[in-house]
Write a protein that holds these residues in place. Structure first.
Motif, PDB file in Angstrom:
ATOM      1  N   UNK A  31       0.854  -1.194   0.000  1.00  0.00           N
ATOM      2  CA  UNK A  31       0.000   0.000   0.000  1.00  0.00           C
ATOM      3  C   UNK A  31       0.885   1.237   0.000  1.00  0.00           C
ATOM      4  N   UNK A  32       0.264   2.398  -0.172  1.00  0.00           N
ATOM      5  CA  UNK A  32       1.031   3.644  -0.118  1.00  0.00           C
ATOM      6  C   UNK A  32       1.404   4.000   1.320  1.00  0.00           C
ATOM      7  N   UNK A  33       0.391   4.067   2.200  1.00  0.00           N
ATOM      8  CA  UNK A  33       0.627   4.521   3.575  1.00  0.00           C
ATOM      9  C   UNK A  33      -0.091   3.610   4.558  1.00  0.00           C
ATOM     10  N   UNK A  34       0.647   3.158   5.567  1.00  0.00           N
ATOM     11  CA  UNK A  34       0.066   2.397   6.674  1.00  0.00           C
ATOM     12  C   UNK A  34       0.018   3.310   7.891  1.00  0.00           C
ATOM     13  N   UNK A  91      -5.335  11.152  -2.742  1.00  0.00           N
ATOM     14  CA  UNK A  91      -5.256  10.103  -3.740  1.00  0.00           C
ATOM     15  C   UNK A  91      -4.361   8.939  -3.393  1.00  0.00           C
ATOM     16  N   UNK A  92      -3.889   8.857  -2.150  1.00  0.00           N
ATOM     17  CA  UNK A  92      -2.999   7.771  -1.751  1.00  0.00           C
ATOM     18  C   UNK A  92      -3.808   6.576  -1.231  1.00  0.00           C
ATOM     19  N   UNK A  93      -3.258   5.362  -1.412  1.00  0.00           N
ATOM     20  CA  UNK A  93      -3.867   4.148  -0.862  1.00  0.00           C
ATOM     21  C   UNK A  93      -3.445   4.030   0.598  1.00  0.00           C
ATOM     22  N   UNK A  94      -4.393   4.230   1.493  1.00  0.00           N
ATOM     23  CA  UNK A  94      -4.089   4.298   2.927  1.00  0.00           C
ATOM     24  C   UNK A  94      -4.930   3.268   3.675  1.00  0.00           C
ATOM     25  N   UNK A  95      -4.305   2.593   4.645  1.00  0.00           N
ATOM     26  CA  UNK A  95      -5.034   1.678   5.517  1.00  0.00           C
ATOM     27  C   UNK A  95      -4.613   1.921   6.962  1.00  0.00           C
ATOM     28  N   UNK A  96      -5.586   1.801   7.861  1.00  0.00           N
ATOM     29  CA  UNK A  96      -5.372   2.049   9.292  1.00  0.00           C
ATOM     30  C   UNK A  96      -5.402   0.715  10.024  1.00  0.00           C
ATOM     31  N   UNK A  97      -4.487   0.552  10.978  1.00  0.00           N
ATOM     32  CA  UNK A  97      -4.406  -0.678  11.760  1.00  0.00           C
ATOM     33  C   UNK A  97      -4.561  -0.325  13.241  1.00  0.00           C
ATOM     34  N   UNK A  98      -5.650  -0.818  13.829  1.00  0.00           N
ATOM     35  CA  UNK A  98      -6.018  -0.502  15.216  1.00  0.00           C
ATOM     36  C   UNK A  98      -6.082  -1.781  16.044  1.00  0.00           C
ATOM     37  N   UNK A 134      -0.653   3.478  11.876  1.00  0.00           N
ATOM     38  CA  UNK A 134      -0.700   2.634  13.067  1.00  0.00           C
ATOM     39  C   UNK A 134      -1.448   3.379  14.167  1.00  0.00           C
ATOM     40  N   UNK A 135      -2.632   2.903  14.506  1.00  0.00           N
ATOM     41  CA  UNK A 135      -3.456   3.550  15.527  1.00  0.00           C
ATOM     42  C   UNK A 135      -4.684   4.192  14.923  1.00  0.00           C
ATOM     43  N   UNK A 136      -5.869   3.781  15.411  1.00  0.00           N
ATOM     44  CA  UNK A 136      -7.130   4.293  14.877  1.00  0.00           C
ATOM     45  C   UNK A 136      -7.799   5.300  15.772  1.00  0.00           C
ATOM     46  N   UNK A 137      -7.001   6.095  16.507  1.00  0.00           N
ATOM     47  CA  UNK A 137      -7.564   7.207  17.257  1.00  0.00           C
ATOM     48  C   UNK A 137      -7.830   8.377  16.330  1.00  0.00           C
ATOM     49  N   UNK A 138      -8.170   9.527  16.910  1.00  0.00           N
ATOM     50  CA  UNK A 138      -8.542  10.675  16.074  1.00  0.00           C
ATOM     51  C   UNK A 138      -7.364  11.145  15.230  1.00  0.00           C
ATOM     52  N   UNK A 139      -6.133  11.063  15.760  1.00  0.00           N
ATOM     53  CA  UNK A 139      -4.966  11.472  14.976  1.00  0.00           C
ATOM     54  C   UNK A 139      -4.760  10.529  13.798  1.00  0.00           C
ATOM     55  N   UNK A 140      -4.862   9.217  14.027  1.00  0.00           N
ATOM     56  CA  UNK A 140      -4.666   8.255  12.959  1.00  0.00           C
ATOM     57  C   UNK A 140      -5.741   8.331  11.899  1.00  0.00           C
ATOM     58  N   UNK A 141      -6.990   8.436  12.320  1.00  0.00           N
ATOM     59  CA  UNK A 141      -8.100   8.500  11.364  1.00  0.00           C
ATOM     60  C   UNK A 141      -8.036   9.769  10.521  1.00  0.00           C
ATOM     61  N   UNK A 142      -7.684  10.877  11.158  1.00  0.00           N
ATOM     62  CA  UNK A 142      -7.602  12.134  10.413  1.00  0.00           C
ATOM     63  C   UNK A 142      -6.430  12.111   9.441  1.00  0.00           C
ATOM     64  N   UNK A 143      -5.304  11.546   9.865  1.00  0.00           N
ATOM     65  CA  UNK A 143      -4.154  11.420   8.963  1.00  0.00           C
ATOM     66  C   UNK A 143      -4.535  10.589   7.743  1.00  0.00           C
ATOM     67  N   UNK A 144      -5.188   9.452   7.980  1.00  0.00           N
ATOM     68  CA  UNK A 144      -5.598   8.587   6.868  1.00  0.00           C
ATOM     69  C   UNK A 144      -6.584   9.303   5.954  1.00  0.00           C
ATOM     70  N   UNK A 145      -7.509  10.022   6.530  1.00  0.00           N
ATOM     71  CA  UNK A 145      -8.499  10.755   5.743  1.00  0.00           C
ATOM     72  C   UNK A 145      -7.821  11.795   4.856  1.00  0.00           C
ATOM     73  N   UNK A 146      -6.884  12.554   5.435  1.00  0.00           N
ATOM     74  CA  UNK A 146      -6.198  13.588   4.672  1.00  0.00           C
ATOM     75  C   UNK A 146      -5.386  12.991   3.519  1.00  0.00           C
ATOM     76  N   UNK A 147      -4.678  11.909   3.791  1.00  0.00           N
ATOM     77  CA  UNK A 147      -3.852  11.291   2.755  1.00  0.00           C
ATOM     78  C   UNK A 147      -4.694  10.618   1.675  1.00  0.00           C
ATOM     79  N   UNK A 148      -5.792   9.994   2.079  1.00  0.00           N
ATOM     80  CA  UNK A 148      -6.663   9.371   1.075  1.00  0.00           C
ATOM     81  C   UNK A 148      -7.302  10.426   0.178  1.00  0.00           C
ATOM     82  N   UNK A 149      -7.590  11.596   0.734  1.00  0.00           N
ATOM     83  CA  UNK A 149      -8.140  12.689  -0.076  1.00  0.00           C
ATOM     84  C   UNK A 149      -7.122  13.190  -1.102  1.00  0.00           C
TER      85      UNK A 149
END
Length: 447
Positions: free
Chosen positions: A7-10, A29-36, A12-27
């Motif tokens: 994937x593009x970006x992994x 156009x990057x392939x992002x997955x969160x691991x909680x 680590x951590x599905x708290x508000x910081x992790x979810x927001x980081x993933x949201x910003x990067x996916x917006x």
């Protein structure tokens, strides 16, 4: 030859910081997955629901001022238009002399006193006037550059007024931040106070503090119950190892765990990272949510306003640092005619109860709570004990001194996000850190 990664970006951590980081990067156009590791997203911003009561795992309020990253995301997600926010109408009180004194941290405290003498109010006025000057301002993005240096809250109080420290700074930092004045620097807290104008016109999420986390989790790919055991640099990318023995490669990774948990996960920490991470300590947080068969609140005199929270004044030797009256804070979170209070264990006393069974904790909390809320035990209808070993980031002078080098280092394949990067416990710090992490990752991937 181009390296092939999963994937593009992994993240680590599905708290508000992790979810927001993933949201910003996916917006972007990057392939992002969160691991909680937990079985639900949100981290320290989760909520539980029992028979119509909504109980938060961490205190969460939002100021209309000084929270730019949060409000940008709120508007982007449409939360304000959807009516997801609730304006808190009641003040915070200081417990002193057998009762609460309202308007702690509010501009009205200059007139009402909030438990302070005339001398204390003069000290508060001087602090407010100094905050309006260039030398007295603290940039929340660069607290290490302020004129206060690495002075602790205790040292700041000794210089600017003992009553100001005892009746405002220490009680609020203890209850809201879990801070001890002698351990944390003044600059990050002053940045919050200046940015928000004090405890003034605050809001909360009507349906629980997990509101934003639940919505963000719908926009990104989140793997729950997926424990990451190692994150290592792998050439120009990153490799993750999981507790089940599997692995994954990514062009970049973002670690969003509390700073004390990261060194064990990162055997190859870069120069300048380990020092800041190890200096960025956390305090233990214990919240006891008490469901009530009727609405109660801390003792007050006739004619005083109802409170949404209270903090301990000087000289109060208590197991508690304060509490939140949830049915006053947001009535929608409590069944009609019922009550809900959240009582906070003092950071000075957390170690003595952290490992006790829930039954023993609630017994001690109800006994202690009776000192402040009459009829608490008789109205008891249930409870939830929330423990976070690494609950709230401190602002140790050593971490503040190291922060500039940490945030100024060159981007790499492993980045970080979390409220600890700004040395202050708040969703605003977590969200601001994720915006920063997303920009750094994007810059790295663009190479």
């Amino acid at each position: 030859m181009e390296t092939v990664t999963d994937i593009d970006v992994a993240v680590v951590g599905g708290g508000i910081a992790g979810l927001t980081t993933a949201y910003r990067l996916s917006r972007r156009g990057h392939r992002v997955e969160v691991f909680e590791a937990a079985d639900e997203p949100g981290g320290r911003m989760r909520s539980s629901r029992v028979d119509g009561w909504t109980m938060d795992t961490g205190a969460e309020t939002i100021s209309p001022y000084g929270y730019p990253a949060t409000w940008e995301l709120i508007k982007e997600l449409g939360l304000e238009q959807a009516g997801a926010l609730h304006r808190i109408r009641h003040p915070v009180g200081l417990w002193r002399g057998g009762r609460t004194h309202p308007w702690v941290g509010h501009p009205r405290s200059l007139l009402a006193g909030a438990g302070m003498t005339a001398r204390g109010r003069v000290q508060l006025l001087r602090m407010m006037l100094a905050s309006a000057t260039r030398s007295g301002r603290v940039d929340p993005d660069r607290p290490e550059d302020s004129g206060f240096g690495t002075r602790t809250l205790a040292q700041y109080g000794a210089e600017h007024g003992r009553e100001l420290l005892d009746n405002l700074l220490a009680p609020v930092s203890s209850a809201a931040f879990g801070w001890l004045p002698e351990r944390s620097s003044a600059a990050p807290m002053l940045a919050i106070m200046q940015g928000t104008h004090g405890i003034y016109r605050w809001q909360t999420y009507r349906d629980g503090q997990d509101t934003m986390a639940r919505i963000l989790a719908q926009h990104v790919k989140v793997h729950l119950s997926r424990t990451v055991t190692a994150v290592e640099r792998d050439g120009r990318g990153a490799r993750l190892a999981f507790a089940d023995g599997t692995g994954l490669t990514a062009r970049a990774a973002v670690v969003t765990l509390p700073s004390p948990e990261i060194p064990a996960l990162r055997p190859d920490l870069e120069e300048g990272e380990r020092e800041f991470l190890e200096a960025s300590t956390f305090t233990t947080m214990i919240r006891v949510c008490v469901r009530l068969d009727r609405p109660l609140e801390p003792r007050r005199t006739a004619g005083q306003p109802r409170l949404y929270a209270f903090v301990m004044g000087p000289g109060e030797d208590s197991l508690l640092s304060g509490g939140t009256v949830e049915h006053n804070k947001c009535p929608a979170r409590v069944p009609y005619g019922k009550g809900l209070v959240t009582l906070l264990i003092s950071p000075r006393r957390a170690a003595e109860v952290y490992d006790l069974p829930d039954g023993q904790v609630i017994d001690r909390v109800l006994d202690e709570g009776e000192r402040f809320i009459d009829g608490l035990r008789a109205a008891y209808a249930g409870h939830e004990v929330v423990r976070w070993r690494n609950g709230l980031p401190e602002a140790p002078p050593a971490a503040l001194a190291l922060r500039k080098a940490f945030v100024g280092r060159a981007p790499g394949p492993v980045e970080y996000a979390g409220d600890w990067i700004y040395l202050r416990p708040s969703s605003e710090a977590a969200i601001a850190s994720s915006r920063r992490a997303a920009s750094r990752v994007a810059a790295w991937l663009a190479r």
